[in-house]
Design a protein around this motif. Structure first.
Motif, PDB file in Angstrom:
ATOM      1  N   LYS A 168     -10.639   0.645  -8.137  1.00  0.00           N
ATOM      2  CA  LYS A 168     -11.817   1.182  -7.454  1.00  0.00           C
ATOM      3  C   LYS A 168     -11.687   1.039  -5.940  1.00  0.00           C
ATOM      4  CE  LYS A 168     -16.853   0.506  -7.155  1.00  0.00           C
ATOM      5  NZ  LYS A 168     -17.264   1.894  -7.501  1.00  0.00           N
ATOM      6  N   GLN A 169     -11.225  -0.139  -5.485  1.00  0.00           N
ATOM      7  CA  GLN A 169     -11.052  -0.360  -4.052  1.00  0.00           C
ATOM      8  C   GLN A 169      -9.934   0.517  -3.491  1.00  0.00           C
ATOM      9  OE1 GLN A 169     -10.556  -4.446  -2.953  1.00  0.00           O
ATOM     10  NE2 GLN A 169     -10.087  -3.994  -0.806  1.00  0.00           N
ATOM     11  N   GLU A 170      -8.857   0.641  -4.261  1.00  0.00           N
ATOM     12  CA  GLU A 170      -7.731   1.481  -3.828  1.00  0.00           C
ATOM     13  C   GLU A 170      -8.160   2.923  -3.653  1.00  0.00           C
ATOM     14  OE1 GLU A 170      -3.781   3.075  -6.062  1.00  0.00           O
ATOM     15  OE2 GLU A 170      -4.083   0.896  -6.113  1.00  0.00           O
ATOM     16  N   ILE A 171      -8.960   3.436  -4.576  1.00  0.00           N
ATOM     17  CA  ILE A 171      -9.432   4.812  -4.492  1.00  0.00           C
ATOM     18  C   ILE A 171     -10.377   4.989  -3.310  1.00  0.00           C
ATOM     19  CG2 ILE A 171     -10.845   6.559  -5.663  1.00  0.00           C
ATOM     20  CD1 ILE A 171      -9.667   5.506  -8.312  1.00  0.00           C
ATOM     21  N   ALA A 172     -11.254   4.013  -3.094  1.00  0.00           N
ATOM     22  CA  ALA A 172     -12.210   4.095  -1.980  1.00  0.00           C
ATOM     23  C   ALA A 172     -11.499   4.138  -0.636  1.00  0.00           C
ATOM     24  CB  ALA A 172     -13.168   2.923  -2.037  1.00  0.00           C
ATOM     25  N   GLU A 173     -10.315   3.498  -0.551  1.00  0.00           N
ATOM     26  CA  GLU A 173      -9.576   3.433   0.706  1.00  0.00           C
ATOM     27  C   GLU A 173      -8.455   4.462   0.797  1.00  0.00           C
ATOM     28  OE1 GLU A 173      -8.184  -0.570   0.723  1.00  0.00           O
ATOM     29  OE2 GLU A 173     -10.169  -1.447   1.153  1.00  0.00           O
ATOM     30  N   SER A 174      -8.308   5.295  -0.225  1.00  0.00           N
ATOM     31  CA  SER A 174      -7.187   6.240  -0.274  1.00  0.00           C
ATOM     32  C   SER A 174      -7.343   7.344   0.757  1.00  0.00           C
ATOM     33  CB  SER A 174      -7.083   6.850  -1.678  1.00  0.00           C
ATOM     34  OG  SER A 174      -8.267   7.564  -1.997  1.00  0.00           O
ATOM     35  N   LYS A 175      -6.248   7.924   1.128  1.00  0.00           N
ATOM     36  CA  LYS A 175      -6.196   9.040   2.071  1.00  0.00           C
ATOM     37  C   LYS A 175      -5.452  10.195   1.416  1.00  0.00           C
ATOM     38  CE  LYS A 175      -8.124   6.624   5.382  1.00  0.00           C
ATOM     39  NZ  LYS A 175      -9.491   6.928   5.872  1.00  0.00           N
ATOM     40  N   PRO A 176      -5.803  11.428   1.712  1.00  0.00           N
ATOM     41  CA  PRO A 176      -6.793  11.883   2.684  1.00  0.00           C
ATOM     42  C   PRO A 176      -8.222  11.922   2.145  1.00  0.00           C
ATOM     43  CG  PRO A 176      -5.705  13.767   1.712  1.00  0.00           C
ATOM     44  CD  PRO A 176      -5.051  12.553   1.115  1.00  0.00           C
TER      45      PRO A 176
END
Length: 633
Positions: free
Chosen positions: A42-50
């Protein structure tokens, strides 16, 4: 042409066999039920780019997914489909899995089981949690099977259609082989300069592997992605689907939410068609008004041509007289100038009469061997040298003056020269600072800034542009078409293999000229194709220019709601495989000049050029607003 849409999402029957939660969980990798893994993802997706996206390896029980793959290979027939935006192998009547008759599962029991677990409540809740999407529908199922083979691709789009909330792709290439990056077929993600305007180049790429899922929130104006062309003789099988906003009776249903979502979040297709993004499109449709004295000169030429006819013939259809007559419509000096560029066969009395007759009959011309031998050979030598000896820039930041990159990439991408300044054009974000900058093209000044040693090809192409901009050539054009040019725009274009295309668009009329007497609701287009190598005739490597009738409005039911219209697939814009709608299909060639008079009901595009093409597609693209001579109306 009517839009080619797949089966729409289906509301599944309420009464059907449902796997118990513990059995569903057993068919997934147990790690996804681990709170620590879920929170980390969940945290990885929230911080993903672009934008918010994620991937999970080894998602499903390996034995189940191998069985699914075997069922697909043995039981499902794939047909190659091609439009302006994709080339892909689709599963005929099974394209939408939710549309299957699930009472007969003898052929596809594992595929059915996979659909059950992917749309199960416990897995939907997992996806909703890690993406932060909110509740997802279990009734509205939307899955399809595609296999990408060599040459297959899907161009840039954002998946904003109907009630979609999450997009996912479950990959099923060969389970016993690693899918390598140089095979192509990767999922590529694009950042946005501003909402609804993506950058030309992707900023992230996922190389797919067996039993890997990629998913992302459908974010209007931001979730741009494509599928890179597959470059090798291998199959990249995948199951693609969407999760939708909850339906009436489901947990999370909010009355009016779906309608408000559709009303607020216009698909990029609809935005492109309504021209709301045209301020952010480069090159722009800017046909410059011709000087008054030029237009009056062309009118006089057409009046002369009319007066040459026998008075008794002027009230019935007649074969146009030749421009080369005793009245000397083209002077010796004008013919001498034209002969420096155009093959003599197209300047003779018989040659011009033949072109006049053909255009009068078809409103279109294909003129082979248009440039004379000297000009043709020089241009071919220079373009071949450019192809063979110079490295072609593939990223926007590497494109050097006088070339520019056409943007945004969900409408088109190619290199072009427009005769205007190059300031700040390598930084796409800075382009927007000059949106309202008015500048007329000046190819002569541009040519003076180029060096002979480094820019021989560009200088020769600009010389051809200056010829097409000349009053004498436009006089020749008026004689051939019986149309008076009122404006013009000319671009030099290069479509790079594995990179460039234009999507199907309508022509735009010049509002400044709509009240001119004789102004016609059509645009005259010319394309001088200068593609130096062969191998384009079959169309397999793309690069062809296609004109087709846009019959969509004739087929739409007036009672259809906007919601009904928007559920069509964002990745399927216009199909070009319907022979009744195709008007002209012109493969890339050397030294072929096409003239087409088209109105707003005719769509045109240049098909994506495959990596396997022997060279770029080169051309000079011209447009003129035109009018009929008043005495001809």
């Amino acid at each position: 042409m009517k839009r080619k849409a797949p089966s729409n999402p289906v509301i599944l029957p309420q009464k059907q066999a449902i796997l118990e939660e513990d059995k569903v969980k057993c068919l997934f990798n147990e790690k996804i039920w681990n709170p620590e893994f879920r929170d980390g993802l969940k945290q990885e997706i929230a911080e993903s780019k672009p934008y918010n996206w994620g991937t999970i390896r080894d998602l499903v029980d390996d034995e189940l997914l191998r069985a699914v793959r075997k069922e697909i290979e043995t039981e499902i027939h794939f047909t190659k489909k091609e439009t302006d935006i994709y080339k892909v192998n689709q599963s005929g009547d099974l394209a939408n899995l939710a549309g299957l008759d699930w009472n007969d599962l003898s052929r596809l029991p594992n595929l059915y089981k996979l659909r059950q677990i992917l749309y199960s409540e416990v897995y939907r809740d997992f996806i909703a949690y890690v993406t932060g999407s909110g509740k997802l529908s279990g009734q509205k199922a939307d899955m399809s099977i595609n296999t990408y083979t060599k040459g297959c691709h899907l161009l840039t789009h954002d998946d904003v259609i109907g009630s979609r909330r999450i997009s996912f792709i479950l990959y099923l290439p060969d389970p016993d082989r690693t899918w390598k990056s140089h095979y192509g077929g990767g999922l590529r993600l694009f950042d946005s300069i501003i909402p609804n305007v993506p950058y030309s180049d992707p900023c992230a790429k996922l190389v797919p592997q067996f039993n890997q899922i990629a998913f992302f929130r459908v974010q209007p104006g931001f979730s741009f992605h494509d599928v890179e062309e597959v470059k090798v003789d291998k199959h990249r099988l995948s199951i693609q689907g969407w999760y939708h906003i909850p339906q009436k009776g489901e947990d999370g249903y909010i009355p009016g939410e779906e309608e408000a979502w559709v009303r607020t979040n216009t698909s990029t297709l609809a935005q492109l068609e309504s021209n709301v993004l045209q301020d952010y499109e480069f090159p722009k449709f800017e046909r410059d008004i011709l000087p008054y004295h030029q237009v009056k000169h062309f009118e006089k030429v057409l009046d002369f041509k009319k007066s040459d006819q026998d008075p008794e013939d002027q009230n019935r259809e007649v074969t146009p007289v030749s421009a080369i007559s005793d009245d000397n419509h083209l002077s010796e000096q004008e013919l001498e100038y034209l002969t420096q560029y155009i093959s003599s066969e197209h300047l003779s009395k018989h040659g011009i009469a033949k072109l006049q007759n053909k255009f009068l009959e078809d409103s279109a011309l294909q003129i082979d061997s248009f440039l004379n031998e000297a000009k043709s050979e020089l241009a071919k030598k220079l373009i071949k040298k450019e192809e063979l000896e110079k490295e072609c820039p593939y990223e926007a930041k590497d494109v050097q003056s006088p070339w520019k990159t056409a943007i945004p990439p969900h409408k088109w991408r190619y290199l072009y020269i427009d005769g205007k300044s190059h300031e700040n054009f390598r930084n796409e974000a800075d382009i927007l600072a000059n949106l309202n900058r008015e500048e007329l093209p000046n190819f002569e000044l541009l040519k003076q800034t180029l060096s002979d040693s480094a820019n021989g090809t560009e200088k020769e192409l600009i010389d051809l542009v200056e010829f097409f901009k000349s009053t004498i050539f436009k006089k020749y054009l008026a004689l051939v078409t019986s149309l008076c040019p009122l404006s013009e725009q000319i671009l030099i274009r290069r479509f790079r293999p594995g990179q460039d295309f234009t999507l199907a668009t309508k022509c735009q009329l010049n509002e400044l000229l709509k009240n001119v007497d004789g102004f016609v609701d059509s645009v005259l287009e010319g394309t001088l194709c200068l593609t130096p190598f062969d191998g384009w005739e079959s169309g397999e490597v793309g690069g062809y220019e296609l004109y087709m009738a846009d019959n969509e409005e004739e087929h739409e039911e007036e009672t259809k709601t906007q919601l009904d219209k928007d559920v069509e697939d964002a990745a399927v814009y216009r199909a070009d495989d319907n022979g009744d709608s195709v008007l002209i299909n012109s493969p890339a060639r050397w030294n072929t000049f096409n003239l087409v008079l088209r109105d707003e009901s005719v769509l045109e595009f240049v098909k994506y050029v495959s990596w396997s093409a022997k060279s770029s597609r080169w051309d000079i693209k011209m447009q003129w607003d035109v009018k009929l001579n008043e005495t001809d109306q």
